[in-house]
Enzyme design. Structure first.
Site: not given
Length: 360
Positions: A10, A14, A17, A36, A131
């Site tokens: 993914g 930021f 992943v 991450k 969020d």
């Protein structure tokens, strides 16, 4: 921990992943992990997430952090956070893969109760997620709910000073009225977003059917208009949403109160019950009605371990965190709305259902 980067699973604002494969299997770490990663020079959001996840350890409904490290890859220094792998994917994907793109009510009830347990823990620990949305709710191998992506999370307004109150954090479709009009984002904002998630699970569509940003923000922040309640949801479910979609955040129910609502109270859940206590060591009590809230007490002298850790960060990451506090608070809701509507971000795609972006 020594690990090898595997296949990318993914991407986000930021970074990315990927699967993380331990070089040597260890009983201290799960063999199923993801990492991450972001560039070390702009890793403040990821560092913030790591620090907060460390303080939230022990909650079954919060994604587990397994450590962090710096690596040099292709000539670039990366900051990496190791997380448990939620093999069931995001709740948003589960909806997309279901036959009619919505969930049966018994599953909505189950997932809602698990989310409430996680939010109750997060809020009592002194944090606001900021969020909550389907994409940030992951499912374990056996369907266990895992709240993820704490990069925008922050200390509760009631547990710190007011200097960051004007920050705009989150995804527009899930923003609360007080966030849009006044920049206020405390634990009630997460509850409003939870209501959006519950309604979306039941219908398969966002609660606000509006692709125009200015109209969307006006609908959320001005007047008495509320999101649409799913027609096929039970009366208990509609009443539950009514407790989430209260314009006045002071009258909105808390996660602890909602856990006792009939919509979820009789739902069985396999995870261990999370018991929280006040600083005095006494169990916290739930208000007896939606207006029976204890007065918020601000302790300016109390500094969280997250804040203490942030002050010792390398200057690039520290500077990015400090940049979040820039800006001034609007003098009126109308002025704030004009500012929000006029703001343009390069990656914003307001007209696409899957294109909503996190406003940082």
């Amino acid at each position: 921990m020594d690990w090898i980067r595997g296949e990318t699973v993914g991407h986000g604002s930021f970074g990315k992943v990927s699967f993380a494969i331990p070089r040597k299997q260890s009983t201290l770490f799960s063999p199923s992990m993801v990492v991450k990663s972001s560039s070390a020079s702009c890793s403040a959001t990821l560092i913030n997430e790591k620090l907060i996840l460390d303080e939230l350890k022990g909650c079954p409904q919060v994604i587990n952090c397994l450590g962090d490290s710096y690596t040099y890859e292709n000539g670039e220094k990366l900051y990496n956070v190791l997380l448990e792998y939620a093999s069931g994917g995001a709740l948003s994907d589960k909806l997309k893969n279901s036959g009619d793109h919505r969930l049966p009510e018994f599953k909505v009830r189950k997932y809602t109760k698990a989310l409430l347990r996680g939010l109750h823990y997060v809020h009592k620990s002194g944090y606001v997620h900021c969020d909550i949305k389907l994409q940030n709710i992951l499912l374990g191998e056996n369907g266990q709910v895992k709240i993820a992506d704490f990069g925008l999370a922050k200390r509760s307004e009631s547990m710190k000073d007011d200097k960051l109150r004007c920050e705009l954090r989150g995804t527009p479709l899930y923003m609360s009225p007080e966030m849009v009009t006044g920049g206020e984002q405390d634990t009630p904002s997460d509850i409003w977003a939870l209501g959006c998630v519950v309604a979306e699970m039941a219908t398969g569509t966002p609660v606000w059917r509006c692709s125009d940003m200015s109209k969307l923000l006006m609908n959320i922040g001005v007047g008495d208009q509320l999101p649409d309640f799913p027609d096929k949801l039970s009366e208990e479910g509609k009443d539950f949403l009514g407790k989430c979609f209260v314009k006045d955040p002071k009258k909105r129910w808390t996660a602890e109160m909602l856990l006792k609502h009939p919509f979820v109270a009789d739902q069985d859940y396999d995870d261990d019950t999370v018991t929280l206590t006040c600083e005095s060591g006494n169990p916290s009590t739930s208000p007896r009605c939606p207006f029976d809230f204890p007065d918020w007490v601000s302790d300016d002298s109390a500094q969280s371990s997250v804040t203490r850790s942030i002050t010792s960060l390398p200057s690039p990451a520290f500077q990015e965190l400090m940049n979040l506090s820039d800006g001034s608070r609007s003098t009126s809701p109308a002025e704030r709305l004009r500012g929000l509507v006029s703001e343009r971000r390069p990656e914003s795609k307001w007209s696409a259902g899957d294109g909503w972006v996190s406003v940082r």
